[in-house]
Design an enzyme around this catalytic site. Structure first.
Site, PDB file in Angstrom:
ATOM      1  N   TYR A 111      12.664  -4.730 -10.071  1.00  0.00           N
ATOM      2  CA  TYR A 111      11.617  -3.803 -10.486  1.00  0.00           C
ATOM      3  C   TYR A 111      12.179  -2.744 -11.432  1.00  0.00           C
ATOM      4  CZ  TYR A 111       7.880  -0.309  -9.896  1.00  0.00           C
ATOM      5  OH  TYR A 111       6.875   0.608 -10.112  1.00  0.00           O
TER       6      TYR A 111
ATOM      7  N   SER B 201       7.542   3.745 -14.323  1.00  0.00           N
ATOM      8  CA  SER B 201       7.875   4.154 -12.958  1.00  0.00           C
ATOM      9  C   SER B 201       9.043   5.118 -12.983  1.00  0.00           C
ATOM     10  CB  SER B 201       8.256   2.926 -12.126  1.00  0.00           C
ATOM     11  OG  SER B 201       8.779   3.294 -10.861  1.00  0.00           O
TER      12      SER B 201
END
Length: 335
Positions: free
Chosen positions: A169, A156
């Site tokens: 995350y 990501s």
């Protein structure tokens, strides 16, 4: 609508996957489902794993209807070592090995740091670092023996530039990026290409499956809107095609979305300035609740529940594309 044909892909130099066996984790919905569909269209033997059997069945139907090909489905929680071991054994018995591994499974927790708990960080690490690591180490000997393979780690932008209200995350994705880049260096010359994918926001409707802490409805409102706007997010079908092309060509890294590319470059050139700007952006996000009970660390809820608390009109208007994508790509239904 049918996916791209294998002939079209061959013209783009991505015929590597034909007649290969590919495993896509988190392949029952969103980007994972789309990557599985793209691989099936190329003529790959595709296996998808996820935790929900009903979602897996719907995903298999989608791939069959779009490409005319079948995929094998496997229930597996990649955060559980026993599940990973059983999956690898099952795939070995069925296919004799795996030529390409796409580590895509993930979980998203959205909320201020005051509303996070150690359990959330551990869960994120288990799913987005430890799970891919275990699968990779288990499948690597077979790839080494064949002298060929592809490992694709869907990380990501959050693994390169840490955004506020996404700390569990981002922490797990930073670990995944480090593992992926180090793995490529380790495997140089072994015939196994490792591709690190750093997507920005994509229009898959995945905010429905995310979890929201703090002021749930407000956190949902901003995140869902950001993940739906064309200027901030990327069409998921385009993203899946870009992932497959990069993997087939053995590219070391691909950054998806214009916004993500700009953020990565800015962070590389001026990291301190980038962090200061993120700090300013963080001040615009919802503050933790005043109620100690509501702010309890780890007291998060799924996106479908957060939306049911009351999504503001401005957010509803901005999530039209995201909602279309959610319905199409098998994201959870509302409550």
């Amino acid at each position: 609508m049918a996916g791209p044909t294998a002939r079209a892909y061959a013209r783009r130099g991505t015929a590597w996957f034909r007649d290969r066996t590919a495993l896509v984790t988190g392949g029952s919905r969103g980007l994972g489902l789309l990557v599985a569909r793209e691989l099936a269209a190329l003529g790959a033997r595709v296996a998808v794993c996820a935790r929900d059997e009903a979602e897996l069945a719907r995903a298999a139907d989608t791939v069959r209807l779009d490409t005319g090909r079948t995929v094998s489905t496997h229930r597996c929680d990649v955060s559980r070592p026993d599940d990973v071991e059983a999956l690898v054994a099952e795939l070995g018995d069925r296919y004799g090995g795996v030529d390409a591994l796409v580590n895509n499974a993930g979980i998203i927790s959205v909320g201020p740091v005051e509303c996070t708990s150690p359990d959330q960080y551990e869960a994120a690490m288990d799913v987005m670092f430890a799970g891919p690591m275990r699968l990779t180490l288990a499948l690597l000997p077979g790839m080494r023996a064949r002298g060929d393979g592809r490992i694709v780690n869907i990380t990501s932008l959050g693994g390169r530039v840490a955004a506020p209200h996404l700390l569990p995350y981002s922490a797990a994705k930073f670990a995944a990026v480090g593992f992926s880049e180090g793995l490529r260096a380790e495997l140089a010359g072994a015939g196994i290409a490792v591709t690190t994918v750093l997507p920005g926001l994509m229009r898959t409707g995945s905010y429905r499956a995310a979890r929201f802490g703090g002021r749930h409805e407000r956190e949902f409102a901003w995140f869902a809107a950001a993940a739906s706007l064309p200027l901030l997010s990327m069409d998921a079908e385009r993203a899946a095609r870009a992932v497959v092309r990069a993997a087939a060509r053995g590219r070391p890294e691909v950054v998806l979305t214009v916004a993500a590319k700009a953020a990565v470059r800015m962070h590389g050139l001026a990291p301190a300035t980038t962090v200061r700007m993120l700090g300013l952006a963080g001040r615009l996000l919802p503050a933790p609740p005043d109620d100690d009970t509501a702010a309890a660390a780890g007291a998060d809820v799924p996106g479908t529940v957060a939306r049911a608390f009351g999504q503001p009109a401005w957010s509803r208007h901005l999530t039209g594309l995201g909602e279309q994508a959610a319905r199409r790509w098998n994201e959870p239904h509302g409550v």
